[in-house]
Design an enzyme around this catalytic site. Structure first.
Site, PDB file in Angstrom:
ATOM      1  N   GLU A 129     -28.627  40.162-122.894  1.00 35.83           N
ATOM      2  CA  GLU A 129     -27.760  40.641-123.967  1.00 35.83           C
ATOM      3  C   GLU A 129     -28.140  42.000-124.551  1.00 35.83           C
ATOM      4  O   GLU A 129     -27.269  42.761-124.947  1.00 35.83           O
ATOM      5  CB  GLU A 129     -27.738  39.599-125.091  1.00 35.83           C
ATOM      6  CG  GLU A 129     -27.108  38.275-124.705  1.00 35.83           C
ATOM      7  CD  GLU A 129     -25.629  38.421-124.384  1.00 35.83           C
ATOM      8  OE1 GLU A 129     -24.888  39.004-125.196  1.00 35.83           O
ATOM      9  OE2 GLU A 129     -25.220  37.961-123.297  1.00 35.83           O
ATOM     10  N   SER A 409      -2.827  18.047 -96.656  1.00 36.00           N
ATOM     11  CA  SER A 409      -1.435  18.234 -96.236  1.00 36.00           C
ATOM     12  C   SER A 409      -0.448  18.298 -97.385  1.00 36.00           C
ATOM     13  O   SER A 409       0.749  18.521 -97.150  1.00 36.00           O
ATOM     14  CB  SER A 409      -1.027  17.106 -95.282  1.00 36.00           C
ATOM     15  OG  SER A 409      -1.754  17.201 -94.076  1.00 36.00           O
TER      16      SER A 409
END
Length: 825
Positions: A129, A409
């Site tokens: 940070e 499918s």
């Protein structure tokens, strides 16, 4: 008094003056003044350019204003007490009718002293940070400018804030993105940096930052992700916790396993920063392995389906840009969802009936079974029900929203829709319709424009079908046909069509190759429900929504409105629907007939049988169900072989059974509606002329077969069961030539087992087994595969021999407008 003429008293602008007009004393005048120096007149565009005096004056004025503003702001803005949001409230989640689903619990926070946090963990946070925290001032103007530039240029939103600024925002202010808040943050950070030590600021930051999983502060995060005190967290684990600060939910791999590459990149960035700052040796860095967080940690108040709902709703809110994650986590919001309690309960009951109640603690495969489901109203795009798993406190990952299982499918309808939408042609120039014939041989190599492509997919169970139509290939989910179909349409167009229908463009493995047709992409259950809802809505797509209303302190927040639009033609969507109706009537999805309504759908199986899917819809509800296999300890995907006491689980089994039971319950009390279809030219079911062949001997079950095919080389039933008038009507004791049983067996449309179901139409079992279902038809002869009534037995094209009208070419005729099968099995 002098007598000299007073010529200089005259106006110098008087045109009657002849000669020069002297300048003021000292000779500083115009160029024609005796003894003066020249200053040319500013003409043209030069008059618009400020002089150096003007520039310096403006700069000095700006500096004075800036200094004055800074002094004023510094004097007026005091360090306030901790805001109420620093002690977060609970959010309340409601069903559409206003009844409560859940509260997201009290704030999970336990403050610690900096001495309790290992130095390696502190360094990890700084590396992620703010690497210059101890040496920099409270404000880093260069970083702020760089962050603003990166945001404007599209490199992602970057605040450029120091840890001091972030702490001020977390503890004293809020997360709103306003100029006023940024100005206050600026001055408070400067004052705080003068009044508190760097150690105190870092301590406050570690205790107030949000890490996801309702965990505020580093101590709560250590328990939520690794189940131990922060003092026991090592460098690798600390680097992961530090990485979460950038995007808490997105980098939570238990909730979003599909984001693993992003999370790993952030983890590596943090560790590399530690090495760069000499906080970690390169040798130790090289030996580190990513520490996968465990899946526990949710609040007990979110047990059952509640936690999954809360997680999905939060993701929707933050993903839609309504609130950022940290603001939402601070709480106080009353969120009304689109979920309907009756349908939500119906989903859970269906899963319990078909899966949960059938699990046996003594079967090792049963511990791997997971279920996910989602249901959407096609007309509005609202999610009305969602099933995330057996219990949020036991199985943390939401199976309805995860994107790491192949859809199988269930992707094939998008290929067909793309073919119709684009007017695609086969390699030999035939227009593609549902009746176009393809070669369904197992492992048939896909042919491209310039010859073989080298891709030869297997059919399920390695069955070779020979020539068959796209419609029949859909019923039987023939991979070799659909891979070639995708190649003929163009894999890029198939991908574009899937995205238009609702499959996210970022879906993993959504690649433009012929294999796209077989569903190698890993879209979520909710993604697929959205895409199928678009088909049900005749090709109009409206992005799904999970939230009806959000309020805080009586003020309602504005929700984004995404108008629906026609993404594919109605003919393309409706033609696909007509083909998918056949999958339910006589294909691999017959268990979905238990819904008792007109339905269209498609089964699917992931590679290695690691997931089984059923995706389907009625005119007013689109629902997708997936049964998945995953090791509960390692998170590794597992096959479903042997689960629930079955040799295998396919889409026509438990998923279609859940779908049918849920749909029947969810729509109970409403009248069944027929599909209103507008088919593309040539998309109606063709009636093939009868083939010339010898009549079978009395009592025979049909012509001799070779490898499952008839004498003329077609798959069993294509030459008989598909030919109008070819198969004789069943009579007592005999079977027709298409394999239709005489008393309750389900007639075929080519290639189904001839044994049929039990007498009087009862189902032969709970689920279809093998590649094709064997569920029996109704009493007194059985319904046809394409329509017809129950009296007298139907032939394979839906015409009855004694009473009742058969189905029309689209299979929507018969009693009640769809009488292709009884309303319930």
């Amino acid at each position: 008094m002098t007598d000299e003429p007073q010529q200089q008293r005259r106006d110098p602008r008087d045109p009657t003056i002849v000669g020069s007009v002297p300048g003021p004393p000292g000779g500083k005048g115009r160029s024609d003044a005796p003894g003066g120096t020249s200053r040319p007149r500013r003409t043209g565009l030069r008059r618009l350019v400020p002089t150096w005096r003007m520039t310096c004056g403006a700069f000095l004025l700006f500096a004075l204003v800036l200094i004055g503003g800074f002094v004023t702001g510094y004097l007026l803005v005091d360090i306030p007490p901790a805001n109420s949001a620093a002690i977060a409230q609970s959010n309340v989640y409601l069903y559409k009718d206003g009844t409560q689903i859940a509260r997201d619990g009290e704030v999970n926070r336990q403050n610690v002293q900096l001495s309790q946090v290992p130095v390696a963990v502190q360094h990890a946070v700084l590396a992620a940070e703010d690497r210059d925290f101890y040496s920099e001032r409270a404000i880093d103007p260069e970083a702020m400018v760089r962050g603003a530039w990166n945001t404007v240029t599209g490199k992602g939103r970057q605040s450029g804030s120091t840890i001091t600024q972030q702490y001020v925002k977390n503890y004293y202010l809020g997360q709103e993105q306003t100029v006023t808040r940024k100005v206050k943050e600026f001055f408070i950070a400067i004052k705080l940096d003068r009044e508190e030590s760097k150690a105190d600021i870092l301590t406050g930051y570690l205790n107030t930052s949000y890490f996801g999983r309702n965990a505020y502060g580093i101590q709560a995060a250590a328990h939520a992700y690794y189940g131990k005190d922060v003092s026991a967290i090592d460098s690798a684990e600390g680097a992961y916790l530090a990485s979460l600060l950038n995007a808490p939910s997105a980098y939570d791999l238990a909730a979003h396993p599909e984001n693993r590459p992003r999370a790993l990149a952030r983890w590596n960035y943090t560790l590399d920063g530690m090495v760069k700052e000499d906080w970690l040796s390169a040798a130790d860095r090289a030996t580190m392995i990513f520490p996968m967080p465990h899946t526990g940690g949710p609040a007990t108040g979110l047990s059952g389906q509640r936690g999954y709902i809360v997680q999905a709703v939060e993701d929707w809110i933050t993903g839609s840009g309504i609130l950022d994650e940290k603001t939402l986590a601070r709480g106080g919001y009353r969120i009304t969802t689109t979920l309907e309690r009756k349908k939500q309960d119906a989903f859970a009951a269906a899963v319990d009936q078909h899966v949960t109640s059938r699990r046996d603690p003594g079967r090792s495969a049963d511990r791997n079974v997971r279920v996910g489901g989602a249901s959407i109203d096609p007309a509005s795009g609202r999610v009305v029900a969602m099933y995330g798993g057996i219990d949020y406190t036991k199985q943390y990952v939401n199976n309805a929203t995860r994107r790491d299982y192949q859809v199988g499918s269930t992707f094939k309808p998008f290929v067909l829709a793309a073919a119709v939408e684009n007017g695609s042609m086969t390699q030999d120039g035939r227009r593609i319709t549902p009746n176009t014939l393809y070669d369904g041989s197992d492992r048939r190599e896909v042919q491209g424009r310039y010859g073989p492509t080298g891709y030869a997919p297997e059919n399920e169970d390695n069955i070779s079908y020979g020539p068959l139509s796209v419609r029949m290939a859909t019923d039987r989910s023939v991979n070799s046909v659909y891979a070639q179909l995708a190649q003929d349409v163009g894999p890029r167009r198939v991908r574009e069509t899937a995205i238009a229908l609702g499959v996210p463009e970022s879906t993993p493995d959504l690649t433009a190759t012929p294999s796209i047709a077989l569903g190698v992409a890993t879209a979520s259950v909710l993604d697929m429900a959205e895409a199928y809802a678009t088909l049900a809505n005749h090709g109009r797509h409206g992005t799904y929504s999970l939230v009806e209303r959000i309020t805080k302190d009586g003020v309602e927040l504005e929700l984004p409105e995404v108008p629906s639009r026609q993404v594919i033609s109605r003919e393309a969507a409706d033609t696909t629907t007509s083909v998918l109706m056949g999958v339910v009537r006589q294909g691999s999805g017959m268990a979905a007939l238990s819904a008792g309504r007109p339905a269209a759908g498609k089964t699917g199986t992931a590679e290695g049988d690691k997931a089984a899917w059923f995706a389907g819809y009625t005119p007013d509800l689109a629902t997708v169900v997936a049964v998945m296999g995953q090791d509960p300890d390692t998170g590794v995907q597992k096959s479903l072989y042997g689960a629930l006491g079955l040799s295998r689980i396919n889409g026509g089994g438990a998923p279609a059974g859940i779908w049918g039971q849920f749909t029947a319950a969810a729509l109970s009390g409403s009248e069944a509606e027929d599909f209103d279809l507008m088919l593309a030219p040539g998309a109606g079911e063709e009636m093939y002329p009868p083939d010339e062949q010898e009549e079978p001997e009395e009592g025979s079950s049909g012509p001799p077969e070779t490898d499952g095919r008839t004498q003329d080389g077609r798959p069993q039933g294509q030459s008989q069961g598909q030919s109008q008038g070819q198969s004789q009507s069943p009579s007592n004791g005999g079977a027709d030539t298409g394999g239709s049983p005489t008393d309750g067996g389900s007639p075929t449309d080519g290639g189904f087992p001839s044994a049929g179901g039990p007498a009087n139409g009862g189902p032969s079992g709970d689920y279809p087994t093998g590649p094709f279902p064997t569920t029996g038809g109704p009493a007194n002869g059985g319904a046809s595969s394409q329509g017809g009534t129950t009296q007298g037995g139907a032939d394979p094209r839906g015409r009855t021999t004694d009473g009742g009208s058969g189905g029309d070419a689209q299979g929507t005729g018969g009693p009640g407008g769809w009488g292709v099968m009884p309303r319930r099995l």
